[in-house]
Design a protein around this motif. Structure first.
Motif, PDB file in Angstrom:
ATOM      1  N   PHE A  69     -13.203 -37.917  11.413  1.00  0.00           N
ATOM      2  CA  PHE A  69     -13.420 -39.039  12.725  1.00  0.00           C
ATOM      3  C   PHE A  69     -14.290 -40.150  12.187  1.00  0.00           C
ATOM      4  CE2 PHE A  69     -12.950 -35.281  14.657  1.00  0.00           C
ATOM      5  CZ  PHE A  69     -11.143 -35.403  15.970  1.00  0.00           C
ATOM      6  N   GLY A  70     -12.815 -41.320  11.170  1.00  0.00           N
ATOM      7  CA  GLY A  70     -13.954 -42.411  10.654  1.00  0.00           C
ATOM      8  C   GLY A  70     -12.273 -43.226  10.672  1.00  0.00           C
ATOM      9  N   TYR A  71     -12.539 -44.725   9.891  1.00  0.00           N
ATOM     10  CA  TYR A  71     -11.414 -45.461   9.791  1.00  0.00           C
ATOM     11  C   TYR A  71     -11.836 -45.707   8.352  1.00  0.00           C
ATOM     12  CZ  TYR A  71     -14.697 -49.098  11.264  1.00  0.00           C
ATOM     13  OH  TYR A  71     -16.168 -49.315  11.482  1.00  0.00           O
ATOM     14  N   THR A  72     -10.486 -46.288   7.500  1.00  0.00           N
ATOM     15  CA  THR A  72     -11.148 -47.147   5.949  1.00  0.00           C
ATOM     16  C   THR A  72     -11.776 -48.494   5.898  1.00  0.00           C
ATOM     17  OG1 THR A  72      -8.965 -48.072   6.741  1.00  0.00           O
ATOM     18  CG2 THR A  72      -8.863 -45.802   5.690  1.00  0.00           C
ATOM     19  N   TRP A  73     -12.021 -49.042   7.120  1.00  0.00           N
ATOM     20  CA  TRP A  73     -13.161 -50.009   7.276  1.00  0.00           C
ATOM     21  C   TRP A  73     -14.085 -50.061   6.855  1.00  0.00           C
ATOM     22  CZ3 TRP A  73     -10.588 -55.133   6.237  1.00  0.00           C
ATOM     23  CH2 TRP A  73      -9.479 -54.809   5.796  1.00  0.00           C
ATOM     24  N   CYS A  74     -15.053 -48.471   7.650  1.00  0.00           N
ATOM     25  CA  CYS A  74     -15.682 -48.615   7.830  1.00  0.00           C
ATOM     26  C   CYS A  74     -16.740 -48.839   6.712  1.00  0.00           C
ATOM     27  CB  CYS A  74     -16.323 -46.664   7.420  1.00  0.00           C
ATOM     28  SG  CYS A  74     -17.353 -46.263   8.454  1.00  0.00           S
ATOM     29  N   PRO A  75     -17.722 -49.631   7.035  1.00  0.00           N
ATOM     30  CA  PRO A  75     -18.756 -49.792   5.461  1.00  0.00           C
ATOM     31  C   PRO A  75     -19.580 -48.788   5.099  1.00  0.00           C
ATOM     32  CG  PRO A  75     -19.841 -50.478   7.330  1.00  0.00           C
ATOM     33  CD  PRO A  75     -18.787 -49.757   8.342  1.00  0.00           C
ATOM     34  N   CYS A  78     -18.600 -44.083   6.790  1.00  0.00           N
ATOM     35  CA  CYS A  78     -17.227 -42.934   6.222  1.00  0.00           C
ATOM     36  C   CYS A  78     -17.697 -42.486   4.853  1.00  0.00           C
ATOM     37  CB  CYS A  78     -16.172 -43.640   6.710  1.00  0.00           C
ATOM     38  SG  CYS A  78     -15.417 -43.510   8.540  1.00  0.00           S
ATOM     39  N   PRO A  79     -17.703 -44.096   3.938  1.00  0.00           N
ATOM     40  CA  PRO A  79     -18.065 -43.373   2.472  1.00  0.00           C
ATOM     41  C   PRO A  79     -18.882 -42.562   1.899  1.00  0.00           C
ATOM     42  CG  PRO A  79     -17.566 -45.905   2.986  1.00  0.00           C
ATOM     43  CD  PRO A  79     -17.940 -45.063   4.174  1.00  0.00           C
ATOM     44  N   THR A  80     -19.892 -42.476   2.610  1.00  0.00           N
ATOM     45  CA  THR A  80     -20.653 -41.441   2.090  1.00  0.00           C
ATOM     46  C   THR A  80     -20.374 -40.162   2.765  1.00  0.00           C
ATOM     47  OG1 THR A  80     -22.255 -43.137   2.793  1.00  0.00           O
ATOM     48  CG2 THR A  80     -23.076 -40.754   3.311  1.00  0.00           C
ATOM     49  N   SER A  81     -19.905 -39.863   4.401  1.00  0.00           N
ATOM     50  CA  SER A  81     -19.366 -38.493   4.653  1.00  0.00           C
ATOM     51  C   SER A  81     -18.600 -37.892   3.341  1.00  0.00           C
ATOM     52  CB  SER A  81     -19.104 -38.533   6.444  1.00  0.00           C
ATOM     53  OG  SER A  81     -19.955 -38.871   6.216  1.00  0.00           O
ATOM     54  N   LEU A  82     -17.803 -39.121   3.070  1.00  0.00           N
ATOM     55  CA  LEU A  82     -16.178 -38.228   2.589  1.00  0.00           C
ATOM     56  C   LEU A  82     -17.310 -37.645   0.822  1.00  0.00           C
ATOM     57  CD1 LEU A  82     -13.730 -40.482   4.237  1.00  0.00           C
ATOM     58  CD2 LEU A  82     -13.913 -38.531   4.291  1.00  0.00           C
ATOM     59  N   SER A  83     -17.715 -39.066   0.323  1.00  0.00           N
ATOM     60  CA  SER A  83     -18.484 -38.955  -1.320  1.00  0.00           C
ATOM     61  C   SER A  83     -18.555 -37.060  -1.094  1.00  0.00           C
ATOM     62  CB  SER A  83     -19.271 -39.819  -1.355  1.00  0.00           C
ATOM     63  OG  SER A  83     -18.670 -41.380  -1.214  1.00  0.00           O
ATOM     64  N   ASP A 163     -17.752 -48.034  15.980  1.00  0.00           N
ATOM     65  CA  ASP A 163     -18.738 -47.045  15.845  1.00  0.00           C
ATOM     66  C   ASP A 163     -18.669 -46.258  16.298  1.00  0.00           C
ATOM     67  OD1 ASP A 163     -21.113 -48.975  15.746  1.00  0.00           O
ATOM     68  OD2 ASP A 163     -21.820 -49.331  17.721  1.00  0.00           O
ATOM     69  N   HIS A 164     -19.213 -44.709  15.405  1.00  0.00           N
ATOM     70  CA  HIS A 164     -18.101 -43.607  16.047  1.00  0.00           C
ATOM     71  C   HIS A 164     -19.404 -42.152  15.137  1.00  0.00           C
ATOM     72  CE1 HIS A 164     -17.674 -42.765  11.097  1.00  0.00           C
ATOM     73  NE2 HIS A 164     -17.338 -43.637  11.248  1.00  0.00           N
ATOM     74  N   THR A 165     -18.956 -41.213  15.666  1.00  0.00           N
ATOM     75  CA  THR A 165     -20.541 -40.180  15.341  1.00  0.00           C
ATOM     76  C   THR A 165     -19.402 -39.377  13.949  1.00  0.00           C
ATOM     77  OG1 THR A 165     -18.548 -38.531  16.842  1.00  0.00           O
ATOM     78  CG2 THR A 165     -20.125 -38.765  17.451  1.00  0.00           C
ATOM     79  N   SER A 166     -20.497 -38.500  13.411  1.00  0.00           N
ATOM     80  CA  SER A 166     -20.279 -39.028  11.876  1.00  0.00           C
ATOM     81  C   SER A 166     -19.838 -37.255  11.026  1.00  0.00           C
ATOM     82  CB  SER A 166     -21.213 -39.676  11.374  1.00  0.00           C
ATOM     83  OG  SER A 166     -22.268 -38.827  11.276  1.00  0.00           O
TER      84      SER A 166
END
Length: 200
Positions: A69-75, A78-83, A163-166
């Motif tokens: 769960f995340g969003y594309t504007w996440c600074p 999300c980029p870290t988790s998806l990478s 803000d979201h859990t990761s």
């Protein structure tokens, strides 16, 4: 002062009793949904929307699903988790990868269109499907998996962050939630978790 002190003690005592017995964490706010972490989330089937149409968890019976769960504007988160997820997927053999389905659920439906989600997800790995839905639909899925998120206004070009859990949720071949990998899980450990389920 001697008269004020006992009064303050009484007020504090009443406040403490109210917090302990009557106060409950806010479930909805003006800007979005925030759920307290669920100790034992149940997971389960859901249906959201990608740029190719409806996507349901049961579409991937027989596969191991990685749900984030995340969003594309996440600074940064999300980029870290998806990478890290993408690096893990890239370490799988071709036949293993064919048995895995990563899904990225946006918790920012106001800005994340299905087209934007498609482009963003594929930037990290071609296998990742980006999905979204109505605020109510997303909140229901997040609650199933124990994910929490909240819109927070800020003075910036993006106007707000979420803000979201990761955690990355691991779902077995039968559609059951079996594990939540914490933020920062290394690719080798993602591979280990996936292979553990593929071996079942």
């Amino acid at each position: 002062m001697k008269r004020i002190l006992p009064l303050l003690i009484v007020i504090l005592a009443i406040a403490l009793i109210w917090v302990l017995f009557f106060w409950q964490p806010e479930q909805q706010s003006e800007h979005g949904v925030l759920f307290a972490p669920v100790e034992q989330p149940q997971g389960g089937d859901f249906t959201l929307t990608s740029n190719k149409g409806k996507v349901s968890l049961h579409d991937f019976q027989g596969k191991v699903v990685l749900l984030y769960f995340g969003y594309t504007w996440c600074p940064d988160i999300c980029p870290t988790s998806l990478s890290l997820m993408a690096a893990g997927l890239s370490r799988l053999e071709e036949d293993e990868l064919a048995q895995v389905q990563p899904i990225f659920v946006s918790v920012d439906p106001a800005r994340d269109t299905v087209e934007r989600l498609e482009t963003y997800s594929k930037y990290f790995h071609d296998a990742i499907i980006g999905v979204t839905g109505s605020a109510t639909e997303i909140a229901a899925v997040a609650k199933q998996y124990g994910a929490a998120y909240r819109k927070v206004d800020q003075e910036s070009a993006t106007e707000y962050v979420v803000d979201h859990t990761s955690e990355t949720y691991v779902i077995d071949r039968r559609g059951r939630l079996v594990e939540a990998l914490p933020h920062g899980t290394m690719p080798s450990d993602i591979v280990k978790a996936v292979r553990g389920q593929l071996a079942q």
